[in-house]
Design an enzyme around this catalytic site. Sequence first.
Site, PDB file in Angstrom:
ATOM      1  N   PRO A   1      -3.649  -5.945   3.062  1.00 25.70           N
ATOM      2  CA  PRO A   1      -3.991  -6.621   4.319  1.00 25.70           C
ATOM      3  C   PRO A   1      -4.766  -5.659   5.206  1.00 25.70           C
ATOM      4  O   PRO A   1      -4.350  -4.522   5.404  1.00 25.70           O
ATOM      5  CB  PRO A   1      -2.620  -6.956   4.927  1.00 25.70           C
ATOM      6  CG  PRO A   1      -1.669  -5.989   4.304  1.00 25.70           C
ATOM      7  CD  PRO A   1      -2.200  -5.659   2.947  1.00 25.70           C
TER       8      PRO A   1
ATOM      9  N   CYS B   1       2.034   0.288   9.750  1.00 29.79           N
ATOM     10  CA  CYS B   1       0.863   0.480  10.613  1.00 29.79           C
ATOM     11  C   CYS B   1       1.055   1.712  11.495  1.00 29.79           C
ATOM     12  O   CYS B   1       2.051   1.807  12.232  1.00 29.79           O
ATOM     13  CB  CYS B   1       0.628  -0.758  11.474  1.00 29.79           C
ATOM     14  SG  CYS B   1      -0.837  -0.602  12.541  1.00 29.79           S
TER      15      CYS B   1
ATOM     16  N   GLY C   1      -2.942   3.808  -1.472  1.00 26.28           N
ATOM     17  CA  GLY C   1      -3.466   5.020  -0.851  1.00 26.28           C
ATOM     18  C   GLY C   1      -4.326   5.852  -1.781  1.00 26.28           C
ATOM     19  O   GLY C   1      -3.902   6.192  -2.892  1.00 26.28           O
TER      20      GLY C   1
ATOM     21  N   ARG D   1      -9.416  -0.131   1.917  1.00 25.15           N
ATOM     22  CA  ARG D   1     -10.777  -0.252   2.436  1.00 25.15           C
ATOM     23  C   ARG D   1     -11.866  -0.131   1.364  1.00 25.15           C
ATOM     24  O   ARG D   1     -12.975  -0.652   1.541  1.00 25.15           O
ATOM     25  CB  ARG D   1     -11.010   0.780   3.551  1.00 25.15           C
ATOM     26  CG  ARG D   1     -10.130   0.467   4.740  1.00 25.15           C
ATOM     27  CD  ARG D   1     -10.419   1.289   5.971  1.00 25.15           C
ATOM     28  NE  ARG D   1      -9.457   0.907   7.005  1.00 25.15           N
ATOM     29  CZ  ARG D   1      -9.616  -0.105   7.841  1.00 25.15           C
ATOM     30  NH1 ARG D   1     -10.714  -0.826   7.773  1.00 25.15           N
ATOM     31  NH2 ARG D   1      -8.701  -0.403   8.730  1.00 25.15           N
TER      32      ARG D   1
END
Length: 313
Positions: A21, A105, A205, A229
């Site tokens: 997400p 987050c 990650g 990303r």
Amino acid sequence: MEIRTIRFGGLLVPSNVWMAPLAGYTCYPFRMLACEMGAGLCFTEMVSANALKYEDRATKRLLFTTKEEKIKAVQLLGGIPAVMEEMAKSELLQDFDIIDINMGCPVPNVFKSGEGSALLLDPKRAAAIIRGCKKSGKVVTVKCRTGVREEEMFAAEFARMCEDAGADLITIHGRSRSMMYDGEPYYGEIERAKAAVSIPVIANGGIFSAEDADRMMDRTGADGVMIARYGLENPFIFGELTGKPCQKTAYQVLMEQLTLVSQYYPETFALFYLRKLAAYMMKKRKGTKQYKQRLYQSGSLLELKAVIELIFG
């Protein structure tokens, strides 16, 4: 890496390569793109439970989906167990199969409000949130980090708490909150968490290639990987990892995204989203820097389409 299905909470997900997400990006059109490319599961952008409670229009838009999205997963952010439970049970989330609770987050305003990675420091409250969300009858997953600071990691202990509270699966970002989004992932922390629980563990990650995915799987023993990303920069990565490469060009992908986002969203949102996605996809492409300003100055979808054709056509 070995590509396989993952079963959890009564669901069977077709592959163990997932899309994370990402706020501002994983809207319905991008989720459909990632799944087409080979992602087994994609999540909505981070959705604030408090904003949903007060029926914020922009937040409700983040929940848009259609029957074409086979397995629907929403990521819910919140720090108040009662509010999280209420929203998990609400009609607003009735179309979703999975509630993923954001406990990772790292951004300051989220952390200071007691949400996201702040829940790593309050396992009792985190457990209450998981138990409350489970009362919705939906599959509940948790996305967390290895800890808050590099000198104090506790992924295994936190993973055990999540399982004991009823979580069906855990995704672990292999960095602490203090590391934000940079630095080598702590593979050992994910490995220890995987060994501590019986539910599936997804590793996240530092994955930018098939070699990175292999390294993550080999060092952690995780059940799958989550791309973040880099999935925006190179959505073809999902096909590369699953061994089913997409034959479309970047230009074709962006034109299909333009069509899809225009079908379901206002032009202002479509422009905002496509500019950002095109900017990510043009990274490392030779000779494209000169077009970046024109990309962001596009005032209509017609203008944007012309610039995308110059860059990718």
